[in-house]
Structures are given as C-alpha cells and as structure tokens.
Design a protein around this motif. Structure first.
Motif, PDB file in Angstrom:
ATOM      1  N   GLY A 384       0.770  -1.223   0.000  1.00  0.00           N
ATOM      2  CA  GLY A 384       0.000   0.000   0.000  1.00  0.00           C
ATOM      3  C   GLY A 384       0.804   1.277   0.000  1.00  0.00           C
ATOM      4  O   GLY A 384       0.240   2.373  -0.023  1.00  0.00           O
ATOM      5  N   SER A 385       2.121   1.175   0.001  1.00  0.00           N
ATOM      6  CA  SER A 385       2.983   2.362   0.022  1.00  0.00           C
ATOM      7  C   SER A 385       3.661   2.540  -1.334  1.00  0.00           C
ATOM      8  O   SER A 385       3.778   1.598  -2.118  1.00  0.00           O
ATOM      9  CB  SER A 385       4.035   2.226   1.121  1.00  0.00           C
ATOM     10  N   PRO A 386       4.129   3.766  -1.627  1.00  0.00           N
ATOM     11  CA  PRO A 386       4.754   4.024  -2.937  1.00  0.00           C
ATOM     12  C   PRO A 386       6.007   3.192  -3.166  1.00  0.00           C
ATOM     13  O   PRO A 386       6.767   2.901  -2.231  1.00  0.00           O
ATOM     14  CB  PRO A 386       5.086   5.521  -2.863  1.00  0.00           C
ATOM     15  N   SER A 387       6.232   2.816  -4.418  1.00  0.00           N
ATOM     16  CA  SER A 387       7.426   2.056  -4.798  1.00  0.00           C
ATOM     17  C   SER A 387       7.717   2.293  -6.257  1.00  0.00           C
ATOM     18  O   SER A 387       6.817   2.587  -7.044  1.00  0.00           O
ATOM     19  CB  SER A 387       7.229   0.556  -4.538  1.00  0.00           C
ATOM     20  N   ASP A 388       8.984   2.179  -6.624  1.00  0.00           N
ATOM     21  CA  ASP A 388       9.357   2.302  -8.035  1.00  0.00           C
ATOM     22  C   ASP A 388      10.213   1.122  -8.480  1.00  0.00           C
ATOM     23  O   ASP A 388      10.917   1.196  -9.474  1.00  0.00           O
ATOM     24  CB  ASP A 388      10.082   3.617  -8.308  1.00  0.00           C
ATOM     25  N   ARG A 389      10.129   0.021  -7.728  1.00  0.00           N
ATOM     26  CA  ARG A 389      10.771  -1.231  -8.135  1.00  0.00           C
ATOM     27  C   ARG A 389       9.837  -2.384  -7.827  1.00  0.00           C
ATOM     28  O   ARG A 389       9.088  -2.354  -6.845  1.00  0.00           O
ATOM     29  CB  ARG A 389      12.093  -1.459  -7.383  1.00  0.00           C
ATOM     30  N   ARG A 390       9.895  -3.407  -8.657  1.00  0.00           N
ATOM     31  CA  ARG A 390       9.130  -4.619  -8.417  1.00  0.00           C
ATOM     32  C   ARG A 390      10.118  -5.658  -7.915  1.00  0.00           C
ATOM     33  O   ARG A 390      10.878  -6.232  -8.703  1.00  0.00           O
ATOM     34  CB  ARG A 390       8.455  -5.125  -9.698  1.00  0.00           C
ATOM     35  N   GLU A 391      10.123  -5.923  -6.619  1.00  0.00           N
ATOM     36  CA  GLU A 391      11.107  -6.829  -6.024  1.00  0.00           C
ATOM     37  C   GLU A 391      10.418  -8.086  -5.506  1.00  0.00           C
ATOM     38  O   GLU A 391       9.348  -8.023  -4.898  1.00  0.00           O
ATOM     39  CB  GLU A 391      11.847  -6.135  -4.889  1.00  0.00           C
ATOM     40  N   ILE A 392      11.078  -9.211  -5.731  1.00  0.00           N
ATOM     41  CA  ILE A 392      10.526 -10.515  -5.380  1.00  0.00           C
ATOM     42  C   ILE A 392      11.483 -11.247  -4.436  1.00  0.00           C
ATOM     43  O   ILE A 392      12.699 -11.132  -4.552  1.00  0.00           O
ATOM     44  CB  ILE A 392      10.300 -11.365  -6.649  1.00  0.00           C
ATOM     45  N   TYR A 393      10.887 -12.000  -3.504  1.00  0.00           N
ATOM     46  CA  TYR A 393      11.697 -12.872  -2.641  1.00  0.00           C
ATOM     47  C   TYR A 393      11.026 -14.234  -2.537  1.00  0.00           C
ATOM     48  O   TYR A 393       9.825 -14.378  -2.800  1.00  0.00           O
ATOM     49  CB  TYR A 393      11.898 -12.259  -1.256  1.00  0.00           C
ATOM     50  N   TYR A 394      11.823 -15.198  -2.173  1.00  0.00           N
ATOM     51  CA  TYR A 394      11.321 -16.564  -1.967  1.00  0.00           C
ATOM     52  C   TYR A 394      11.300 -16.848  -0.481  1.00  0.00           C
ATOM     53  O   TYR A 394      12.300 -16.645   0.220  1.00  0.00           O
ATOM     54  CB  TYR A 394      12.221 -17.579  -2.675  1.00  0.00           C
ATOM     55  N   SER A 395      10.143 -17.315   0.006  1.00  0.00           N
ATOM     56  CA  SER A 395      10.016 -17.668   1.419  1.00  0.00           C
ATOM     57  C   SER A 395      10.060 -19.181   1.586  1.00  0.00           C
ATOM     58  O   SER A 395       9.249 -19.898   0.975  1.00  0.00           O
ATOM     59  CB  SER A 395       8.707 -17.139   1.993  1.00  0.00           C
TER      60      SER A 395
END
Length: 602
Positions: A384-395
């Motif tokens: 819900g907050s601003p961002s300018d990157r699409r970052e992914i992680y594996y859990s």
C-alpha cells in the motif's frame, strides 16, 4: 484544372499529409469533414448502392486523380440485426478487375450499419513493406458518423495476425486475434477539435516473445486516463466504453498512465500446446503523465490523422519495471476456478487469460484494474505504500515467491471440480520489514484459523527484479523440491492416519496441469492430511496419558517408562508442529518418522 480541384478538395479536408508527398486518392475519398464526420450518402454511387440485393456488389473506379478501384456491396450483419453497406478501397492497386474483392493487407473497409448513409466502422490494413502481409491495422469507431476512437494493431512477429473482426469491428475475443508471440495493440481517442489522436484505455497491450519460440512470456498493459479522473466515482475509467467511445472532453488534454499490469510466464511452459502460460503479475496504480520519448508514431500509409500516440514497444517493459506506483498488487495464479470460464473457448478447462494475471475488485481496490477477474485459487499480495521497483523474494515457509514490501495477502482455496470452497490462507508482515512472518489457515467451517504460523528469523531469498535468476531458481530448484517434500510428508502422515481427500481433488491430478498447479494440489492434500494427522495424534496422546495409572510411580517402573514415552510423544508432536509451521518439511518428515517409531513401541 484537375490538379487545382484536387488541391482545393484536400484543403477542405482535415487530412494532414506529409510535406514531401501528394495526397493519395484513397485519402481524399475517405476524407473526413471537420469534427471527424464521415458520411456516405453524399457519394455519387450511394443511391445505386441502396438498390443492391443483399450479397451483391458494384465496382467503381475513383474519379480522383490517380484513382483506383473500389467496391460497394450490401451485406447482412452477423453480429447485429439488419444489413450494412460496405465500401472497399483498393489502396495498393492490386485488385483484380475481373474478380474484384478486397484483401487483408492494404485495403480499407468502411461499414454503414443500417444503410443510413452514416459511417459506423472502418477497418484499414497497412502493408508498410509491400510484401502483401499487413504490418499494421486500424479499427476506427464512429458514433453518429463522428470518429470517436480507434484500435491500432502492430504486427511485430511477421505473421500478419492482429485483430479478429466481425461486421468490421473487433469481436471482443482476443484469443482469436494474436496475443501469441511478439505483438502490440493500443487504443487512441480522437480529438475532433484539432484532428489528432491521444492515448486512452489500453495503450498499449504489448506481448513479448522472450525466448523466440513464437509464444509470449511477458505482457504489459498501460491504462491511460485523464490525470484528473476520480477513482471514487469512476474507478475503472480506462476500461469504460462510455468514456473511450463517448464525446471528447477537456480533461483528456492531460492524459496519464494510471494503472500498469505486468505479467510473466515463470515456469517457462508457454508453448503452442500451452499458450498464455502466465503465473505471476503485478498491478500498479499511479499518476504518471503519458509522456515518453518516441511515443508519437507517424505512419504515411495511415489515413488521417497519421500520427498515433503510444509508448515505444521496447520501452514499455522498462517503464513497467520502474513505474512509480502508489499502490501495488501482486497476483499468482495457483489453479483454475471451476465455476469461472474465462479462458480460450477451445480449451474451457485451461482457463488462462490472454491478458496475463492481474488484480481483483475485492478487499483492496486498485482502480482501473479491468477484468475479467478470477478470485479463487489466485494468491493476492498488497503493497500500500509508494514504490518504483518490483522486487521478489522466496520464502521457505510456504515455498513461494512473494512481493517484497507487501504487508498482507490472501488466497481463497476451492472451486476445484465443483463450486465448493475449501479454505483460505492469509499472510501478514507484522514487523514491517518487507517479509511475511505470519500465516493464518482457515477451513470453511470455522471463523477461527485451524493453525497459525508466526515465524521469525526466516532465511528468505531476495531476487530483486532479476526475473531470469528468479525463474531459474523457482522452476528448477524450489518447485521440484517442494513437490518432492510434499509427496514424502503426505505419505509419512498417511502411514499413521489417513484423512479422506475429496474426489474432485483426486480427479484434478489427472488433468493436464503444470508442475506449479500440481504442487498447489499437493499443498491442499498435505493440509488435509495435516489436520487429520494432528487431530488423531493428539487424541492418541490424550488416551495414552489417561491410561497411565494415578498412583505412586516409583514402585512401578512400567508407569515411569510409559509416562516418559508419552511425554516424549508430546515433545515430538510439538517439534513436528514447529517444523511444519516453519515450512521445514524435511524436519517435519523426520519428526513424523520418530512419532511412528515411538507409537509402535507402546
């Protein structure tokens, strides 16, 4: 004299020809009046056309300088009531006079529904390189004879396929068009005040064939709307026909990219046998002005206006990667929804959308998301907050890829083989560090979660926006290992007590599904077995405890031995629960094996 008349006629038209070429005859023939008005009842052939029998046609040679062949025919509409007059112009001069008919590479088709002399649609094919294969395509929409908007197609993979049409308009079935391979479509709105195009709605929909196999592995959609639109009163402006086909208004002077949808084929299974195999997608809302280098595209062979507006194809993914999003939704398609048929009509059980995977209109609302939307068996995660990157992680907790920074998420499980729900999983980041640390698991028969996992010190694996590394790890390491551990853990739990699995789940394993979908079904079976196993083992634990005599144990070594063994069982069950909650299925398997050995010793 003739040349002077042609020049005067061109000046009266709203056409804007290039400075280094003359106005072509086919442009003059279809020249619009000011305001984008195009009518047929003023043509010298009109009265004759009205007298035609349905299915018959007449041929005319344009009387303009350099004029070519034209056909006027009367057709029965296939998607609506009544008849239509269709005017065909042979733009490239290859029509056979002995057997006149239009072609699909450079000719233009103008349709008048109802034969009232007012234009309703125009389909224009453009062959830029003269190889008799269309490279671009316009579908222009008129309302009461006034041009309102147009779909544009740009064939990038050379197959000549762009739009599927009927009655000279888009059929609204893009499965039969060309979302396969490298391709691009976009919509522009017509400004009748200055005879220009401006971006609106889906501008663009771009499809990317990353591995050059003829199928798409990534797709981008920009939603263009006025920056002044209201997300409260008009939340899906860019997808509203009332807006893009309505009258031009002053708010359209300042258009923006207000929503970006960006989807991927992660498991690499997109192929002719399994087209449109997208699993992962971002939906982002923002308010970026529609201003990009190279977005003004001029096509000399296009009818006026010749200059369209659309972000360059090669730039769209780059902008999607860095788009300034005010809110971001992450979507992962886990499985189909049995009750929702939104896939290719030829493969109703396949249920994969040509648009990719995208957000919903429930819980957390992201404006201009569009549709159609699948809610069951689709994982949602919200930032819900601003961002300018699409970052992914594996859990390693749930063995899945997640959106870094997402504060919450949910997954509705069910509607597999029938319409019955099964469960819901909710995810939360309670420490605001960008990673999920709490999972809540609900069955449909209780408002309380049947298990909750609060996990700390998780060894998450960050990929940032390195899609290639993420895809390789997930597809060739994480997914196969998750499937292997799922199967092993299920069998180990069943060896102690087997919980019944619904027949519809068993049947789903037999369908044509991907490894990722198979893992999802295994997750469901594993959770069913877990609930049954945990209940039965706790009941056994209680029974064994209750069976210990309530008397002084020091005089009876057997009582002490059994008391210790029962407590050891309690400890093992708790260790199993902890390992299971942490997603450490290898450890959970060892604990189940230890539990089985201990039970057999009683």
């Amino acid at each position: 004299m003739v040349r002077n008349l042609v020049l005067i006629f061109a000046l009266l038209c709203v056409l804007t020809p290039t400075t280094d070429s003359a106005v072509m005859w086919w442009e003059e023939e279809t020249c619009m009046k000011p305001g984008g008005i195009l009518v047929l009842h003023e043509k010298d052939w009109w009265e004759t056309a009205l007298q035609l029998e349905t299915g018959s046609q007449l041929m005319r040679l344009s009387k303009l300088a350099g004029g070519g062949m034209m056909i006027v025919r009367k057709e029965k509409r296939t998607r609506g009531e009544g008849e239509m007059i269709v005017w065909i112009l042979d733009d490239d001069g290859d029509m056979d006079a002995d057997h006149p008919q239009g072609d699909g590479d450079s000719d233009c088709y103008i349709a008048d529904y109802g034969c009232d002399g007012i234009v309703d649609r125009m389909v224009d094919y453009i062959d830029s390189d003269g190889d008799n294969v269309p490279d671009e395509m316009d579908i222009r929409y008129f309302v009461n004879g006034e041009l309102r908007r147009s779909w544009f197609g740009n064939d990038l993979d050379g197959d000549g396929l762009m739009w599927d049409t009927a009655d000279y308009e888009y059929t609204a079935n893009f499965f039969r068009s060309d979302p396969y391979g490298a391709n691009e479509i976009y919509m522009n709105k017509y400004n009748p005040h200055n005879n220009t195009w401006l971006p609106i709605s889906e501008c663009p929909f771009s499809f990317y064939d990353i591995d050059n196999d003829g199928e798409s592995e990534a797709v981008v959609r920009f939603s263009a709307a006025p920056l002044t639109f209201s997300s409260e009163t008009d939340p899906d402006y860019a997808n509203s026909q009332r807006r893009y086909q309505g009258e031009y208004d002053a708010g359209m002077e300042r258009m923006g990219v207000v929503n970006v949808r960006y989807s991927f084929d992660i498991d690499g299974l997109s192929s002719k046998e399994n087209p449109l195999h997208y699993e992962m997608g971002f939906t982002m809302t923002g308010a970026s002005p529609y201003e990009f280098p190279g977005m003004i595209r001029e096509q000399p062979l296009r009818r006026s206006p010749k200059k369209t507006v659309c972000i360059p194809y090669d730039l769209a993914r780059q902008v999607s990667d860095t788009y300034h999003a005010e809110q971001t939704g992450f979507t992962w398609r886990e499985f189909e929804d049995y009750g929702l048929r939104i896939g290719h009509p030829a493969r109703p059980e396949y249920d994969r959308r040509w648009e990719g995977v995208f957000w919903t209109w429930k819980r957390r609302i992201l404006h201009n998301t569009g549709g159609p939307v699948q809610d069951w068996n689709v994982r949602r995660e919200f930032l819900g907050s601003p961002s300018d990157r699409r970052e992914i992680y594996y859990s390693p907790v749930d063995h899945r890829l997640h959106l870094k920074g997402a504060s919450e998420g949910w997954l509705l499980v069910g509607r597999i083989g029938n319409l019955e729900p099964l469960a819901e999983v909710r995810m939360f980041d309670t420490t605001d560090d960008g990673y999920f640390d709490r999972w809540e698991y609900f069955s449909t028969d209780s408002p309380l979660p049947y298990r909750t996992a609060n996990v700390s010190d998780v060894k998450n694996r960050d990929f940032g926006d390195d899609w290639k590394a993420m895809q390789a790890f997930y597809t060739y390491e994480a997914l196969p290992e998750s499937i292997r551990l799922n199967k092993k853990l299920i069998e180990e739990m069943k060896s102690i007590c087997a919980a019944p699995v619904p027949d519809r789940i068993k049947q789903a394993f037999k369908d044509d599904i991907s490894p990722d979908e198979r893992r999802y079904l295994l997750d469901i079976v594993r959770e069913i077995q877990y609930q049954g196993f945990r209940k039965e083992i706790r009941v056994l634990e209680r029974e064994l405890m209750d069976a210990i005599p309530d008397k002084e144990p020091r005089s009876t070594p057997g009582i002490m031995e059994n008391s210790t063994k029962v407590w050891n069982l309690s400890v093992l069950i708790s260790k199993f629960d902890t390992a299971y909650a942490n997603g450490d299925f290898a450890e959970a398997i060892e604990q189940v094996q230890a539990i089985r050995t201990l039970i057999n010793s009683f």
